[in-house]
Design a protein around this motif. Structure first.
Motif, PDB file in Angstrom:
ATOM      1  N   ILE A  11      -2.982   0.226  -1.050  1.00 29.51           N
ATOM      2  CA  ILE A  11      -1.974  -0.789  -0.746  1.00 29.51           C
ATOM      3  C   ILE A  11      -0.655  -0.056  -0.511  1.00 29.51           C
ATOM      4  O   ILE A  11      -0.150   0.605  -1.420  1.00 29.51           O
ATOM      5  CB  ILE A  11      -1.857  -1.807  -1.886  1.00 29.51           C
ATOM      6  N   PRO A  12      -0.112  -0.163   0.693  1.00 30.02           N
ATOM      7  CA  PRO A  12       1.091   0.607   1.013  1.00 30.02           C
ATOM      8  C   PRO A  12       2.335   0.049   0.320  1.00 30.02           C
ATOM      9  O   PRO A  12       2.413  -1.134  -0.006  1.00 30.02           O
ATOM     10  CB  PRO A  12       1.208   0.461   2.531  1.00 30.02           C
ATOM     11  N   THR A  13       3.288   0.937   0.116  1.00 31.21           N
ATOM     12  CA  THR A  13       4.584   0.528  -0.420  1.00 31.21           C
ATOM     13  C   THR A  13       5.580   0.454   0.723  1.00 31.21           C
ATOM     14  O   THR A  13       5.375   1.040   1.783  1.00 31.21           O
ATOM     15  CB  THR A  13       5.089   1.532  -1.476  1.00 31.21           C
ATOM     16  N   ASP A  14       6.670  -0.259   0.485  1.00 27.94           N
ATOM     17  CA  ASP A  14       7.723  -0.301   1.498  1.00 27.94           C
ATOM     18  C   ASP A  14       8.574   0.973   1.375  1.00 27.94           C
ATOM     19  O   ASP A  14       8.244   1.886   0.612  1.00 27.94           O
ATOM     20  CB  ASP A  14       8.555  -1.578   1.376  1.00 27.94           C
ATOM     21  N   ASP A  15       9.663   1.035   2.110  1.00 30.93           N
ATOM     22  CA  ASP A  15      10.500   2.236   2.119  1.00 30.93           C
ATOM     23  C   ASP A  15      11.133   2.529   0.764  1.00 30.93           C
ATOM     24  O   ASP A  15      11.491   3.668   0.477  1.00 30.93           O
ATOM     25  CB  ASP A  15      11.601   2.104   3.182  1.00 30.93           C
ATOM     26  N   VAL A  19       5.467  -2.596  -3.846  1.00 35.10           N
ATOM     27  CA  VAL A  19       4.275  -3.189  -3.236  1.00 35.10           C
ATOM     28  C   VAL A  19       4.421  -4.712  -3.223  1.00 35.10           C
ATOM     29  O   VAL A  19       5.051  -5.294  -4.104  1.00 35.10           O
ATOM     30  CB  VAL A  19       2.969  -2.809  -3.971  1.00 35.10           C
ATOM     31  N   LEU A  20       3.831  -5.327  -2.224  1.00 29.14           N
ATOM     32  CA  LEU A  20       3.911  -6.778  -2.060  1.00 29.14           C
ATOM     33  C   LEU A  20       2.890  -7.467  -2.962  1.00 29.14           C
ATOM     34  O   LEU A  20       1.716  -7.090  -3.004  1.00 29.14           O
ATOM     35  CB  LEU A  20       3.662  -7.156  -0.604  1.00 29.14           C
ATOM     36  N   LEU A  21       3.331  -8.477  -3.679  1.00 26.68           N
ATOM     37  CA  LEU A  21       2.489  -9.280  -4.564  1.00 26.68           C
ATOM     38  C   LEU A  21       2.667 -10.751  -4.206  1.00 26.68           C
ATOM     39  O   LEU A  21       3.703 -11.134  -3.660  1.00 26.68           O
ATOM     40  CB  LEU A  21       2.888  -9.046  -6.027  1.00 26.68           C
ATOM     41  N   GLN A  22       1.685 -11.566  -4.535  1.00 28.02           N
ATOM     42  CA  GLN A  22       1.767 -13.006  -4.275  1.00 28.02           C
ATOM     43  C   GLN A  22       1.305 -13.762  -5.510  1.00 28.02           C
ATOM     44  O   GLN A  22       0.240 -13.484  -6.059  1.00 28.02           O
ATOM     45  CB  GLN A  22       0.898 -13.388  -3.079  1.00 28.02           C
ATOM     46  N   CYS A  23       2.111 -14.730  -5.939  1.00 30.37           N
ATOM     47  CA  CYS A  23       1.773 -15.537  -7.108  1.00 30.37           C
ATOM     48  C   CYS A  23       0.573 -16.424  -6.779  1.00 30.37           C
ATOM     49  O   CYS A  23       0.584 -17.144  -5.774  1.00 30.37           O
ATOM     50  CB  CYS A  23       2.966 -16.399  -7.518  1.00 30.37           C
TER      51      CYS A  23
END
Length: 153
Positions: A11-15, A19-23
């Protein structure tokens, strides 16, 4: 045939390294650093919007990729077994044709996505997370301890 196989989905990270998560309860997106998520001091993650704890915060993109990868792997395993049976029963009263290899589902790469978020410092845990600007203005819950945070600048 071995029944065990494993997959990993990076799972890539941003700059900024989030990392993107969703509730799973309200669907709100937010970001946290992998080191904060995996820290032993963080027992549960709380949604910054609704404040509820979720079982997992996997986004739809990650879930779709996992399903596509699993389907492709299972189809390959089934095809391989039919190829073995085709060789085994080549001569005899019963013959088996494996046919063409199965077509794979596309495995679309995951992007870090949703960049319209701001870094918020949570003094209760000495950690940071990225949330939507409206949550920053109205107040949000700390993703690491669940305390309501009203950051006024």
């Amino acid at each position: 045939m071995s029944d065990d196989f494993s997959m990993s989905i990076p799972i890539p990270t941003d700059d900024d390294g989030y990392v993107l998560l969703q509730c799973p309860n309200c669907g709100t997106y937010f970001k946290a650093t992998p080191s904060d998520i995996q820290d032993d001091g963080v027992l549960e993650l709380f949604c910054p919007s609704c404040g509820l704890v979720g079982e997992n915060y996997i986004t739809e993109d990650v879930l779709e990729l996992a399903i596509a990868m699993t389907q492709n792997k299972v189809l390959d395993m089934i095809y391989d077994e039919f190829k073995k049976m085709e060789r085994q029963f080549r001569s005899g009263p019963v013959t088996i044709k494996a046919g063409k290899p199965p077509k794979h589902e596309p495995e679309n790469p995951i992007r870090s996505g949703i960049e319209a978020m701001e870094i918020v410092s949570f003094p209760c845990c000495q950690r940071t997370a990225k949330i939507k600007p409206i949550l920053k203005m109205t107040g949000c819950y700390c993703p690491f301890c669940g305390v309501k945070n009203y950051e006024i600048e």
